[in-house]
Design a protein around this motif. Structure first.
Motif, mmCIF file in Angstrom:
data_model
loop_
_atom_site.group_PDB
_atom_site.id
_atom_site.type_symbol
_atom_site.label_atom_id
_atom_site.label_comp_id
_atom_site.label_asym_id
_atom_site.label_seq_id
_atom_site.Cartn_x
_atom_site.Cartn_y
_atom_site.Cartn_z
ATOM 1 N N ALA A 259 -8.069 20.581 -31.343
ATOM 2 C CA ALA A 259 -8.476 21.558 -30.337
ATOM 3 C C ALA A 259 -8.789 20.878 -29.011
ATOM 4 N N LYS A 260 -9.411 19.700 -29.077
ATOM 5 C CA LYS A 260 -9.721 18.958 -27.862
ATOM 6 C C LYS A 260 -8.439 18.516 -27.157
ATOM 7 N N ALA A 261 -7.471 18.008 -27.964
ATOM 8 C CA ALA A 261 -6.191 17.603 -27.383
ATOM 9 C C ALA A 261 -5.472 18.804 -26.778
ATOM 10 N N GLU A 262 -5.562 19.964 -27.475
ATOM 11 C CA GLU A 262 -4.942 21.177 -26.955
ATOM 12 C C GLU A 262 -5.615 21.602 -25.656
ATOM 13 N N GLN A 263 -6.942 21.435 -25.616
ATOM 14 C CA GLN A 263 -7.673 21.769 -24.397
ATOM 15 C C GLN A 263 -7.265 20.846 -23.254
ATOM 16 N N GLN A 264 -7.143 19.549 -23.562
ATOM 17 C CA GLN A 264 -6.711 18.594 -22.536
ATOM 18 C C GLN A 264 -5.289 18.901 -22.075
ATOM 19 N N ARG A 265 -4.429 19.286 -23.046
ATOM 20 C CA ARG A 265 -3.056 19.618 -22.669
ATOM 21 C C ARG A 265 -3.033 20.851 -21.766
ATOM 22 N N ALA A 266 -3.871 21.844 -22.128
ATOM 23 C CA ALA A 266 -3.933 23.054 -21.320
ATOM 24 C C ALA A 266 -4.458 22.747 -19.926
ATOM 25 N N LYS A 267 -5.465 21.850 -19.883
ATOM 26 C CA LYS A 267 -6.006 21.461 -18.583
ATOM 27 C C LYS A 267 -4.966 20.731 -17.745
ATOM 28 N N ALA A 268 -4.197 19.825 -18.395
ATOM 29 C CA ALA A 268 -3.133 19.102 -17.681
ATOM 30 C C ALA A 268 -2.058 20.077 -17.200
ATOM 31 N N GLU A 269 -1.749 21.066 -18.064
ATOM 32 C CA GLU A 269 -0.759 22.080 -17.678
ATOM 33 C C GLU A 269 -1.266 22.905 -16.500
ATOM 34 N N GLN A 270 -2.564 23.201 -16.534
ATOM 35 C CA GLN A 270 -3.160 23.948 -15.428
ATOM 36 C C GLN A 270 -3.107 23.141 -14.133
ATOM 37 N N GLU A 271 -3.427 21.853 -14.248
ATOM 38 C CA GLU A 271 -3.373 20.992 -13.063
ATOM 39 C C GLU A 271 -1.942 20.850 -12.565
ATOM 40 N N ARG A 272 -0.976 20.747 -13.528
ATOM 41 C CA ARG A 272 0.422 20.650 -13.108
ATOM 42 C C ARG A 272 0.853 21.918 -12.391
ATOM 43 N N THR A 273 0.432 23.076 -12.953
ATOM 44 C CA THR A 273 0.777 24.359 -12.327
ATOM 45 C C THR A 273 0.158 24.458 -10.938
ATOM 46 N N LYS A 274 -1.110 23.979 -10.845
ATOM 47 C CA LYS A 274 -1.783 24.007 -9.551
ATOM 48 C C LYS A 274 -1.065 23.113 -8.542
ATOM 49 N N ALA A 275 -0.672 21.924 -8.994
ATOM 50 C CA ALA A 275 0.048 21.012 -8.101
ATOM 51 C C ALA A 275 1.400 21.601 -7.697
ATOM 52 N N GLU A 276 2.051 22.249 -8.677
ATOM 53 C CA GLU A 276 3.342 22.881 -8.393
ATOM 54 C C GLU A 276 3.166 24.006 -7.377
ATOM 55 N N GLN A 277 2.078 24.761 -7.523
ATOM 56 C CA GLN A 277 1.795 25.842 -6.575
ATOM 57 C C GLN A 277 1.513 25.289 -5.186
ATOM 58 N N GLN A 278 0.722 24.192 -5.157
ATOM 59 C CA GLN A 278 0.440 23.558 -3.869
ATOM 60 C C GLN A 278 1.722 23.038 -3.226
ATOM 61 N N ARG A 279 2.588 22.438 -4.066
ATOM 62 C CA ARG A 279 3.857 21.936 -3.531
ATOM 63 C C ARG A 279 4.696 23.081 -2.987
ATOM 64 N N ALA A 280 4.706 24.207 -3.754
ATOM 65 C CA ALA A 280 5.469 25.370 -3.298
ATOM 66 C C ALA A 280 4.899 25.930 -1.993
ATOM 67 N N ASN A 281 3.553 25.954 -1.917
ATOM 68 C CA ASN A 281 2.911 26.440 -0.693
ATOM 69 C C ASN A 281 3.228 25.536 0.488
ATOM 70 N N ALA A 282 3.199 24.193 0.222
ATOM 71 C CA ALA A 282 3.513 23.241 1.298
ATOM 72 C C ALA A 282 4.963 23.398 1.742
ATOM 73 N N GLU A 283 5.861 23.616 0.784
ATOM 74 C CA GLU A 283 7.280 23.796 1.120
ATOM 75 C C GLU A 283 7.470 25.077 1.916
ATOM 76 N N GLN A 284 6.750 26.105 1.471
ATOM 77 C CA GLN A 284 6.846 27.382 2.188
ATOM 78 C C GLN A 284 6.304 27.243 3.613
ATOM 79 N N GLU A 285 5.198 26.493 3.727
ATOM 80 C CA GLU A 285 4.604 26.275 5.056
ATOM 81 C C GLU A 285 5.532 25.452 5.936
ATOM 82 N N ARG A 286 6.170 24.403 5.326
ATOM 83 C CA ARG A 286 7.102 23.582 6.100
ATOM 84 C C ARG A 286 8.298 24.406 6.573
#
Length: 322
Positions: A259-286
């Motif tokens: 469960a802890k590993a799953e939580q860490q994986r979910a957190k990493a996935e959330q951070e990846r999604t957040k980074a992907e969103q930020q990248r998309a926002n930066a691309e959209q802004e550019r």
């Protein structure tokens, strides 16, 4: 008494309460234990499976409980149990139900059923309560009986600690608990009754008759072996239970780690999604900035074109005026 005799040993117990010569002891015992729960005091009983010393001495005695029917037709079962196992309660209930059901034969109606009383003396702790005496009958939550047809009485000898005997029930329980240590030549005051004298005479018989005493010893040795086997089984059961508990704990720890590993994986996935969103926002802004610059450049070029056009137009008009 030449040898100490334990009245709790099942063959001695049956000789005490199941012998035809001790019918009076059985009647006294039943009245002492059941007392006010009986519709009327018992004055006579028919022993349904009487003790036979010849069968016992030939080592053929296998049924060591006592069954009897009183004058009103009520059935009684008395048994002593030195070893407690996990199926004992089920066995107690089953034997009571079996005796109760055995009353009806072909052609008889339910109205022919009579109350059935089972009395069990247990030498080990059985119930998780402070008292030594328990009676179990069919009642609802308000203690109203479904049918007053007897029940089951359990008496735990290990919990019985009465120094001063005040009732006949206490006298019998103290006899079974301390009987082996009694000296027939110097009985205590609580033993000075006709019933206790007769009971001690039964113990004396086992002590003084050589064959009876050897058979008693054989039965006692058998019970010792049974206790050893029971202890061994209990140890094995406890060890298996401990291993099961350890395995369950390991499973729980593994599940927790998963469960802890799953939580860490979910957190990493959330951070990846957040980074992907930020990248998309930066691309959209550019892209938006580039589009704005392009529109600005186009606007400036249009202004320059209009300025050049106006300038050319002004020059043309000047030439025409000249």
């Amino acid at each position: 008494m030449h040898h100490p005799i334990d009245p709790k040993i099942d063959c001695v117990f049956k000789a005490l309460l199941g012998a035809e010569s001790n019918r009076a002891l059985l009647i006294h015992f039943l009245n002492a234990i059941l007392g006010p729960d009986l519709p009327a005091p018992i004055t006579w009983v028919d022993i349904l499976n009487p003790y036979n010393d010849k069968e016992f001495l030939d080592d053929k005695l296998s049924i060591v409980d006592v069954k009897a029917r009183d004058a009103s037709g009520c059935l009684h079962q008395i048994e002593i149990q030195l070893l407690v196992n996990r199926d004992l309660l089920a066995r107690i209930l089953y034997t009571w139900a079996d005796l109760y059901c055995s009353q009806l034969h072909s052609g008889q109606d339910y109205s022919d059923l009579k109350p059935t009383y089972a009395i069990w003396l247990v030498d080990q702790v059985l119930a998780d309560t402070s008292g030594y005496a328990h009676d179990f009958r069919l009642r609802d939550a308000q203690a109203r009986p479904l049918l007053d047809h007897g029940g089951i009485w359990l008496l735990e000898l290990n919990k019985f600690h009465t120094d001063q005997v005040q009732t006949e029930q206490e006298r019998w329980l103290k006899f079974f608990k301390d009987g082996e240590a009694l000296d027939s030549t110097a009985l205590p005051s609580w033993m000075q009754t006709p019933e206790m004298t007769q009971a001690m005479n039964t113990l004396k018989t086992f002590s003084e008759k050589e064959r009876a005493y050897h058979a008693y010893q054989a039965r006692q040795n058998y019970l010792r072996e049974q206790r050893s086997i029971q202890r061994h089984l209990d140890e094995l059961r406890a060890e298996a239970e401990q291993q099961r508990a350890e395995a369950e704990q390991q499973r729980a720890e593994a599940e927790q780690q998963r469960a802890k590993a799953e939580q860490q994986r979910a957190k990493a996935e959330q951070e990846r999604t957040k980074a992907e969103q930020q990248r998309a926002n930066a691309e959209q802004e550019r892209t938006a900035k580039e589009q704005a610059l392009q529109e600005k450049d186009a606007a400036l070029a249009e202004i320059e074109r209009l300025k050049a056009q106006l300038l050319d137009q002004g020059r043309s008009e000047s030439r025409d005026n000249e």
